[in-house]
Design a protein around this motif. Sequence first.
Motif, PDB file in Angstrom:
ATOM      1  N   ARG A 122     -12.573  -3.253   4.797  1.00  0.00           N
ATOM      2  CA  ARG A 122     -11.958  -1.942   5.068  1.00  0.00           C
ATOM      3  C   ARG A 122     -12.588  -1.347   6.326  1.00  0.00           C
ATOM      4  N   THR A 123     -11.885  -0.397   6.925  1.00  0.00           N
ATOM      5  CA  THR A 123     -12.443   0.330   8.074  1.00  0.00           C
ATOM      6  C   THR A 123     -13.303   1.470   7.531  1.00  0.00           C
ATOM      7  N   GLY A 146       0.806  -1.219   0.000  1.00  0.00           N
ATOM      8  CA  GLY A 146       0.000   0.000   0.000  1.00  0.00           C
ATOM      9  C   GLY A 146       0.835   1.263   0.000  1.00  0.00           C
ATOM     10  N   GLY A 177      -6.933  -5.083   1.952  1.00  0.00           N
ATOM     11  CA  GLY A 177      -8.299  -4.629   2.214  1.00  0.00           C
ATOM     12  C   GLY A 177      -9.205  -5.054   1.063  1.00  0.00           C
ATOM     13  N   ASP A 227     -11.237  -3.606  -0.746  1.00  0.00           N
ATOM     14  CA  ASP A 227     -11.384  -2.784  -1.948  1.00  0.00           C
ATOM     15  C   ASP A 227     -10.590  -3.420  -3.085  1.00  0.00           C
ATOM     16  N   PHE A 231      -0.086   3.966   2.211  1.00  0.00           N
ATOM     17  CA  PHE A 231      -0.080   4.343   3.641  1.00  0.00           C
ATOM     18  C   PHE A 231       0.286   5.819   3.827  1.00  0.00           C
ATOM     19  N   LYS A 256       4.746  -8.771  -6.854  1.00  0.00           N
ATOM     20  CA  LYS A 256       4.203  -9.559  -5.739  1.00  0.00           C
ATOM     21  C   LYS A 256       4.633 -11.028  -5.790  1.00  0.00           C
ATOM     22  N   LEU A 280      -5.709  -2.397   9.474  1.00  0.00           N
ATOM     23  CA  LEU A 280      -5.367  -3.377   8.432  1.00  0.00           C
ATOM     24  C   LEU A 280      -4.059  -4.082   8.816  1.00  0.00           C
ATOM     25  N   TRP A 297       3.342  -3.319 -10.070  1.00  0.00           N
ATOM     26  CA  TRP A 297       2.235  -4.248  -9.790  1.00  0.00           C
ATOM     27  C   TRP A 297       2.735  -5.683  -9.820  1.00  0.00           C
ATOM     28  N   PHE A 335      -6.129 -10.053  -6.650  1.00  0.00           N
ATOM     29  CA  PHE A 335      -4.856 -10.779  -6.543  1.00  0.00           C
ATOM     30  C   PHE A 335      -5.071 -12.287  -6.470  1.00  0.00           C
ATOM     31  N   LYS A 395      -1.651   8.167  -7.931  1.00  0.00           N
ATOM     32  CA  LYS A 395      -1.771   8.718  -6.574  1.00  0.00           C
ATOM     33  C   LYS A 395      -0.598   9.652  -6.312  1.00  0.00           C
TER      34      LYS A 395
END
Length: 129
Positions: free
Chosen positions: A113-114, A8, A92, A94, A10, A77, A20, A74, A99, A46
């Motif tokens: 998510r929160t 993320g 999360g 979203d 963050f 991973k 999370l 991307w 994945f 972003k």
Amino acid sequence: MTTVITYGTFDLLHKGHIRLLQRAASYGDRLIVGLSTDEFNARKGKRAYTKYADRKFMLEAIKYVDLVIPENSWEQKATDIKKYHVDALVMGNDWQGQFDDLKQLTDVIYLPRTDGISTTQIKDDLERS
Ligand code: C2G
């Protein structure tokens, strides 16, 4: 030893991020965070307020986090999962389903998510105040 990884930006660290990380850490003995670099954030569309070095510093101060590595793409991973012998990728929801291709390499877990908090919300609220 079981290893968990998450990824993320963050930026503007908030309760949703911490919850999370707290829940992700509960799935193993160590938690690795793939932290989006400033360059990768630009590719994600972003713009983080806090630069990578400072986001890394703050994440490393969180008791749930054992290691912070740069997220440059991307595609990294699968390589990370093999390199660090990862037992679970936790994100999360979203990212629900995004994945699942990695399920051949590791457990993939999406957490709720929160609600009520996001970096975008913080920026919007500050702009209005
Ligand atoms: N998150 C959450 N609750 C919130 C806000 C964020 O659980 N209220 C979670 C997100 O689902 C994500 C993590 O916190 O798992 C980090 O959120 P971001 O920094 O927004 O990460 P993102 O930009 O989605 O980057 O390759 C994956 C990407 O790097 C993920």
